[in-house]
Motif scaffolding. Structure first.
Motif, PDB file in Angstrom:
ATOM      1  N   ILE A   1       0.916  -0.959  -0.025  1.00 27.44           N
ATOM      2  CA  ILE A   1       0.112  -0.037   0.073  1.00 27.44           C
ATOM      3  C   ILE A   1       0.826   1.258  -0.024  1.00 27.44           C
ATOM      4  CG2 ILE A   1      -1.893   1.120   1.328  1.00 27.44           C
ATOM      5  CD1 ILE A   1      -2.498  -1.433   2.531  1.00 27.44           C
ATOM      6  N   PRO A   2       0.438   2.114  -0.796  1.00 27.03           N
ATOM      7  CA  PRO A   2       1.462   3.372  -0.951  1.00 27.03           C
ATOM      8  C   PRO A   2       1.622   3.990   0.439  1.00 27.03           C
ATOM      9  CG  PRO A   2       0.000   3.219  -3.023  1.00 27.03           C
ATOM     10  CD  PRO A   2      -0.263   2.102  -2.112  1.00 27.03           C
ATOM     11  N   GLY A   3       2.614   4.344   0.859  1.00 17.70           N
ATOM     12  CA  GLY A   3       2.968   5.104   1.956  1.00 17.70           C
ATOM     13  C   GLY A   3       2.782   4.253   3.194  1.00 17.70           C
ATOM     14  N   TYR A   4       2.963   2.991   3.006  1.00 19.10           N
ATOM     15  CA  TYR A   4       2.886   1.912   4.328  1.00 19.10           C
ATOM     16  C   TYR A   4       4.069   0.995   3.757  1.00 19.10           C
ATOM     17  CZ  TYR A   4      -1.538   3.424   6.051  1.00 19.10           C
ATOM     18  OH  TYR A   4      -2.605   3.837   6.836  1.00 19.10           O
ATOM     19  N   GLY A   5       4.944   0.553   4.920  1.00 15.13           N
ATOM     20  CA  GLY A   5       5.911  -0.444   4.568  1.00 15.13           C
ATOM     21  C   GLY A   5       6.054  -1.214   5.821  1.00 15.13           C
ATOM     22  N   LEU A   6       7.367  -2.100   5.723  1.00 12.37           N
ATOM     23  CA  LEU A   6       7.639  -2.787   7.107  1.00 12.37           C
ATOM     24  C   LEU A   6       8.866  -2.096   7.615  1.00 12.37           C
ATOM     25  CD1 LEU A   6       7.029  -6.567   5.710  1.00 12.37           C
ATOM     26  CD2 LEU A   6       5.676  -5.143   7.015  1.00 12.37           C
ATOM     27  N   ALA A   7       8.869  -1.981   8.832  1.00 14.32           N
ATOM     28  CA  ALA A   7      10.041  -1.260   9.540  1.00 14.32           C
ATOM     29  C   ALA A   7      11.222  -1.988   9.456  1.00 14.32           C
ATOM     30  CB  ALA A   7       9.559  -0.617  10.828  1.00 14.32           C
ATOM     31  N   HIS A   8      11.236  -3.379   9.612  1.00 17.21           N
ATOM     32  CA  HIS A   8      12.356  -4.079   9.729  1.00 17.21           C
ATOM     33  C   HIS A   8      12.210  -5.193   8.496  1.00 17.21           C
ATOM     34  CE1 HIS A   8      12.925  -1.720  13.270  1.00 17.21           C
ATOM     35  NE2 HIS A   8      11.832  -2.370  13.882  1.00 17.21           N
ATOM     36  N   ALA A   9      12.004  -4.837   7.323  1.00 20.51           N
ATOM     37  CA  ALA A   9      12.099  -5.866   6.289  1.00 20.51           C
ATOM     38  C   ALA A   9      12.613  -6.893   6.192  1.00 20.51           C
ATOM     39  CB  ALA A   9      11.716  -5.069   4.967  1.00 20.51           C
ATOM     40  N   LYS A  10      14.096  -6.868   6.595  1.00 18.12           N
ATOM     41  CA  LYS A  10      14.997  -7.821   6.695  1.00 18.12           C
ATOM     42  C   LYS A  10      14.975  -8.982   7.628  1.00 18.12           C
ATOM     43  CE  LYS A  10      18.278  -4.926   4.285  1.00 18.12           C
ATOM     44  NZ  LYS A  10      19.311  -4.007   4.712  1.00 18.12           N
ATOM     45  N   ARG A  11      14.038  -8.544   8.695  1.00 18.97           N
ATOM     46  CA  ARG A  11      14.118  -9.356   9.702  1.00 18.97           C
ATOM     47  C   ARG A  11      12.885 -10.640   9.665  1.00 18.97           C
ATOM     48  NH1 ARG A  11      19.010  -8.644  11.788  1.00 18.97           N
ATOM     49  NH2 ARG A  11      19.478  -6.359  12.359  1.00 18.97           N
ATOM     50  N   ALA A  12      12.861 -11.615  10.136  1.00 17.21           N
ATOM     51  CA  ALA A  12      11.927 -12.439  10.061  1.00 17.21           C
ATOM     52  C   ALA A  12      10.810 -12.125  11.385  1.00 17.21           C
ATOM     53  CB  ALA A  12      12.702 -14.058  10.772  1.00 17.21           C
ATOM     54  N   PHE A  13       9.789 -12.552  11.099  1.00 17.00           N
ATOM     55  CA  PHE A  13       8.767 -12.441  12.082  1.00 17.00           C
ATOM     56  C   PHE A  13       7.793 -13.556  12.036  1.00 17.00           C
ATOM     57  CE2 PHE A  13       5.160 -11.218   9.369  1.00 17.00           C
ATOM     58  CZ  PHE A  13       5.738 -10.805   8.202  1.00 17.00           C
ATOM     59  N   PHE A  14       6.791 -13.695  13.182  1.00 14.30           N
ATOM     60  CA  PHE A  14       6.102 -14.591  13.479  1.00 14.30           C
ATOM     61  C   PHE A  14       4.359 -14.206  13.159  1.00 14.30           C
ATOM     62  CE2 PHE A  14       3.427 -17.304  16.679  1.00 14.30           C
ATOM     63  CZ  PHE A  14       3.242 -18.252  15.918  1.00 14.30           C
ATOM     64  N   ASN A  15       3.837 -13.713  14.234  1.00 17.01           N
ATOM     65  CA  ASN A  15       2.400 -13.191  13.956  1.00 17.01           C
ATOM     66  C   ASN A  15       2.412 -11.860  14.407  1.00 17.01           C
ATOM     67  OD1 ASN A  15       2.568 -13.001  16.710  1.00 17.01           O
ATOM     68  ND2 ASN A  15       0.934 -14.474  17.052  1.00 17.01           N
ATOM     69  N   GLU A  16       3.462 -11.016  14.247  1.00 16.08           N
ATOM     70  CA  GLU A  16       3.381  -9.617  14.735  1.00 16.08           C
ATOM     71  C   GLU A  16       4.556  -9.001  13.853  1.00 16.08           C
ATOM     72  OE1 GLU A  16       3.354  -8.758  18.749  1.00 16.08           O
ATOM     73  OE2 GLU A  16       2.255  -7.149  18.686  1.00 16.08           O
ATOM     74  N   PHE A  17       4.096  -7.710  13.464  1.00 15.27           N
ATOM     75  CA  PHE A  17       5.165  -6.955  12.560  1.00 15.27           C
ATOM     76  C   PHE A  17       5.026  -5.656  12.795  1.00 15.27           C
ATOM     77  CE2 PHE A  17       2.078  -6.238   9.277  1.00 15.27           C
ATOM     78  CZ  PHE A  17       1.232  -7.509   9.460  1.00 15.27           C
ATOM     79  N   THR A  18       6.117  -4.542  12.282  1.00 15.47           N
ATOM     80  CA  THR A  18       6.056  -3.162  12.680  1.00 15.47           C
ATOM     81  C   THR A  18       5.958  -2.761  11.307  1.00 15.47           C
ATOM     82  OG1 THR A  18       7.204  -3.354  14.631  1.00 15.47           O
ATOM     83  CG2 THR A  18       7.258  -1.315  13.584  1.00 15.47           C
ATOM     84  N   VAL A  19       4.662  -1.743  11.142  1.00 17.93           N
ATOM     85  CA  VAL A  19       4.499  -1.273   9.822  1.00 17.93           C
ATOM     86  C   VAL A  19       4.673   0.202  10.004  1.00 17.93           C
ATOM     87  CG1 VAL A  19       2.368  -0.512   8.404  1.00 17.93           C
ATOM     88  CG2 VAL A  19       2.641  -3.009   9.148  1.00 17.93           C
TER      89      VAL A  19
END
Lengths: 449, 507
Positions: free
Chosen positions: A371-389
């Motif tokens: 989505i334009p304007g949104y992204g993953l804060a820690h895109a290189k890191r693995a995650f399970f059921n929660e992530f920082t946008v």
């Protein structure tokens, strides 16, 4: 309304047997200048029916995940719970029972504790577990206090900033009283910094504490973090969401000395943060330094299998000021729910549930990142059921618009813990968020710029 | 099975007859069969996570060996286990210091109201006004019964309340520049949690002796206070664990205050004094409540509970955060806010804010009772305890035989044929009665600490008296039956030494 059963006539008979005229006579042991006279300043009594209506009216204004898609996690995760859990835990023999100090009258509860300890050890890859602790944050504290007993000369504890802020807050409060230094080590791109932890954990450090998945959702590469603790002889404490251990290698496999955390999500609703249940697992060599209750199997005089509370000489009712902790509560009913929950899911179901969390969170993250304007804060890191946008406007405003315009309870506004993260949203996507909720969230975020 | 007239039902027993090799397994793990399934989780219904979502080093290599059981066998297993428990619903629990009273079902019904348990702790205040107001109202009741000035609902349990309060005391003394005050005085009759909490809060403890009336020995108190330089405070349980009101309580508090110390009151026995006396009025500066005792949160086999603390104004700035505040909404009404930090606060001692589920049950109980009902709790708890004391004192020596509060301590010392308190306790189990607290308080040899609570009927108390007398008679005529009791449970006395020497804490 009163729950006193005795009639006035019976009370009179009882007073006569005691040899006094009134309850006031019995209360006369309270010196006159200490007595409270008059009526307590509390609201009038309600009948059962009035009470239910009153609480319903009082709480009607709450906005609850019961009626709205909810993507809040940040330490409290909602998961599927089979109906049988409620039914079994509703048995009065479980919920109105006392602490199982009398084993002959408590084999039911004691056996479930032994089952819980076994399940938690198998999940975490550890050797011993206690009967449970208050919650995840105090479980981290208790693991650290335990490390301070094992390393009795140590004066420092090192904690990664990936650990839940509530747990770090508790560590600050507790360790201040004990004159133990608490060193916090910043993250690098959302993950714990092994070299920095190792550098901070010099001689005289009792424990190095990390969390995986960490507060920002990142699954930590545990081996270097455990090694960082061990480099100078500190113990490695790993906080872990047990539900993640269906797909994640258990901390015990990397050599962690203590594994602990919040187990509430297993069969328990979030309940506004409590009552929850914490867990603590360790190596058997340190079992005598563990806090709180531990159940163990033995036999009776006829050789019948029996379960008792064991190693009680660690505890406050015997050791008093020298006890391993002051705790005389286990979150037994919550732990029982978790035990039955784990049993019902079973070996395969537990893994499948964990996989559902992984799949849904990755599905949601991938779509939100587009989505334009949104992204993953820690895109290189693995995650399970929660992530920082990362969000185009303040996370707080994203949340407000999600609820006002779309009826969605958004994520956790990370600006609350770190002002530099005010445009970051921590989103939890679990098995309690079906695909249509994810669709709704994505569609809503597309309108929020 | 042993019976006495009108005896309470013995909890349901498991079947005794079995065919060798087909005994019912003890644990859920022994029901496990490879590939058997219980409840299936919801399918993902989205594409699988990419194969590289987790690096191989993070992927679990082998699934945890959880049981593999079906729903029906799981239902039967835990139902069967539940039947091995004593509980309030099936037995009398005269368990001193534990206040095992009736757990009203309306409390559970209120808890089950839609939406309450699903509230998330990280929801903003404007979404949880109802829950915050309910908790604020619990605080008002605790203020009313304590006579103190401010309440924190933060602590998770009684001992956690002690610890949190001690931390507030430490912060207050430090704020006054009195870091040298490190000694907490504790009477020898105190709960073990008191000294244990002191240690974790960084204090040292000094024990104060009891006198022959079971009260604080005032001369010893003076001696232990000394010049008072290092005295941080006193932790006192009133009524004491002997079930006695501390008649010198005002003087005791004044002595502590005179040397700049703070008085902590262990509120474990608040059940006995509701509406009759208030700790704030007799000099306590801080206290904790056991909501699972006084306000009937079920014990749950060991938890959950909650241990709110109430404080005098001098300690209020140090209370933990987060806490609830009521503020004007600017339109003549109120709104409720979560205060996340305060300049002098000790900070937090738990995750999130409070045990909301416990607060809802306690609020329900408080509102069911109202002002007269709350006072009635104390009055009837004291009446029931004194009735038992009067009826039993000719059979079992009551340690301090005078009017008691909600409980009293008898002793099995001097019983014939080497019968000990433990034997009496175990034999009670055969009669379907949970044992009293035994070997506590430590200052009474062979202690039997008996607390009936206000919700027991005269019939139950009379039955208990009859059973206790029957056991005393058995001690004369049939001591072996007592030495080897209980005889009616799924197990006899377990080998607790073996549980330590050959520990088996997992299966």
């Amino acid at each position: 309304m009163t729950y006193v059963q005795n009639t006035e006539r019976e009370k009179a008979e009882m007073l006569a047997a005691i040899g006094c005229k009134s309850v006031d006579d019995l209360m006369a042991v309270i010196p006159e200048d200490c007595r409270f006279v008059g009526e307590l300043d509390v609201e009038p009594a309600l009948t059962e029916d009035e009470l239910v209506r009153h609480v319903r009216a009082l709480t009607a204004s709450n906005v609850s995940a019961d009626g709205h898609p909810c993507f809040l996690g940040a330490g409290a995760y909602r998961h599927f719970c089979p109906s049988l859990v409620d039914s079994l835990v509703a048995r009065t023999e479980f919920w109105t029972a006392y602490t199982p100090y009398q084993p002959e009258a408590s084999q039911g509860t004691l056996t479930t504790i032994l089952e819980w300890q076994t399940m938690m050890c198998r999940l975490t890859g550890m050797e011993v577990s206690n009967a449970s602790l208050y919650d995840g944050a105090t479980a981290v504290v208790e693991a650290v206090l335990m490390a301070l007993r094992v390393k009795s000369k140590a004066t420092r504890v090192v904690v990664s900033e990936g650990v839940h802020p509530d747990a770090i807050g508790c560590l600050k409060t507790y360790l201040k009283c004990l004159d133990v230094e608490l060193v916090t080590v910043p993250l690098v791109d959302g993950a714990s910094d092994a070299p920095a932890l190792a550098q901070a954990a010099t001689d005289g450090t009792a424990a190095v504490v990390v969390q995986s998945p960490n507060f920002f959702g990142v699954v930590e590469e545990l081996q270097p973090l455990v090694d960082a603790a061990h480099a100078h002889g500190a113990l490695s404490v790993v906080a872990a969401d047990p539900v993640s251990l269906g797909v994640l290698e258990p901390p015990g496999a990397f050599g962690a000395d203590m594994v602990c955390g919040e187990a509430t999500g297993m069969g328990n609703p979030p309940w506004f943060g409590g009552p929850g249940v914490g867990y603590l697992c360790a190596r058997s060599e340190n079992v005598r330094q563990m806090p709180a209750r531990i159940a163990g199997e033995t036999v009776d005089a006829q050789g019948r299998r029996a379960v008792v509370l064991t190693f009680q000489t660690r505890e406050q009712h015997i050791r008093r000021s020298k006890a391993t902790s002051n705790i005389c509560t286990s979150q037994q009913l919550m732990a029982l729910r978790a035990t039955i929950w784990m049993a019902l899911l079973g070996k395969q179901g537990f893994v499948e549930l964990s996989e559902v969390n992984l799949a849904r969170a990755h599905h949601a993250a991938a779509r939100i990142a587009k989505i334009p304007g949104y992204g993953l804060a820690h895109a290189k890191r693995a995650f399970f059921n929660e992530f920082t946008v990362t969000t185009p406007i303040a996370a707080r405003d994203v949340n407000r618009r999600l609820l006002d315009e779309h009826g969605i309870l958004g994520g956790y506004d990370l600006g609350q813990v770190d002002p530099s993260r005010s445009k970051q949203l921590l989103l939890a996507v679990t098995d309690s968020n079906p695909a249509d909720e994810i669709d709704a969230l994505v569609a809503a975020l597309e309108t929020i710029r | 099975m042993t019976t006495v007239e009108h005896g309470p039902a013995v909890p349901q027993q498991v079947a005794k007859a079995t065919v060798p090799g087909f005994e019912r397994p003890l644990t859920i793990f022994e029901h496990s069969v490879p590939d058997r399934r219980g409840v299936r989780p919801p399918p993902a219904a989205v594409p699988a996570a990419p194969s590289d979502a987790l690096p191989a080093s993070m992927r679990r290599k082998a699934p945890a060996a959880l049981p593999e059981v079906g729903e029906l066998d799981t239902q039967r297993h835990y139902t069967w286990l539940s039947e091995k428990n004593f509980s309030i619903a099936n037995a009398f629990y005269p368990l001193g210091s534990c206040t095992m009273k009736y757990n009203p079902l309306v409390n559970e019904r209120v808890c089950a109201l839609p939406g309450l348990s699903a509230l998330h702790p990280m929801q903003p205040d404007d979404q949880v006004q109802g829950m915050l107001e309910l908790c604020w109202r619990v605080e008002r009741v605790l203020l009313a019964v304590s006579g103190l000035h401010e309440v924190s609902l933060h602590p998770c349990a009684g001992a956690h309340g002690e610890l949190t309060a001690l931390m507030c005391m430490r912060a207050c003394l430090d704020d006054r520049g009195q870091t040298h005050k490190k000694i907490i005085l504790i009477p020898d009759s105190a709960h073990g949690t008191n000294p244990a909490s002191c240690t974790i809060a960084g204090f040292e403890t000094r024990e104060v002796k009891s006198n022959q009336h079971g009260r604080v020995d005032m001369a010893d108190l003076d001696k232990k206070i000394g010049d008072g330089h290092d005295i941080a405070g006193l932790m006192i349980t009133n009524p004491s664990t002997l079930g006695l009101f501390e008649t010198n309580i005002k003087a005791i508090c004044e002595k502590i205050h005179a040397v700049g110390g703070l008085v902590y009151m262990d509120g474990a026995n608040m059940n006995a004094i509701l509406g009759r006396t208030r700790p704030g009025d007799f000099g306590a500066d801080v206290m904790h409540f056991n909501l699972h005792k006084t306000f009937s949160q079920p014990h749950g086999g060991g938890g959950p509970g909650a241990g709110p603390i109430a404080v005098r104004d001098v300690l209020a700035p140090f209370l933990p955060t987060p806490k609830i505040a009521r503020v004007s909404d600017g339109q003549g009404g109120w709104r409720f806010e979560t205060v996340m930090s305060a300049p002098k606060s000790i900070g937090r001692t738990r995750g999130f804010m409070l045990n909301a589920g416990v607060m809802v049950r306690s609020y329900s109980y408080m509102r069911s009772n109202g002002p007269a009902g709350l006072k009635g709790i104390a009055d009837n708890a004291v009446l029931n305890a004194n009735y038992l004391r009067a009826k039993l004192k000719d059979t079992y020596k009551v340690w301090i035989d005078e009017s008691c509060m909600h409980e009293f301590v008898a002793t099995a010392k001097g019983m014939p044929n080497g019968i000990r308190a433990l034997d009496v306790a175990k034999r009670l189990i055969d009669y379907g009665i949970h044992p009293p607290t035994v070997y506590f308080p430590l200052i009474v040899p062979e202690a039997l600490m008996i607390e009936p609570t206000e919700t027991e009927s005269k019939q139950t108390l009379d039955t208990f008296v009859a059973v206790m007398k029957a056991i005393a008679a058995e001690a004369e005529t049939d001591p072996d039956t007592l030495h080897t009791a209980p005889h009616t449970r799924s197990i006899g006395r377990p080998d607790e030494v073996r549980a330590v020497k050959e520990p088996k804490v997992t299966l």
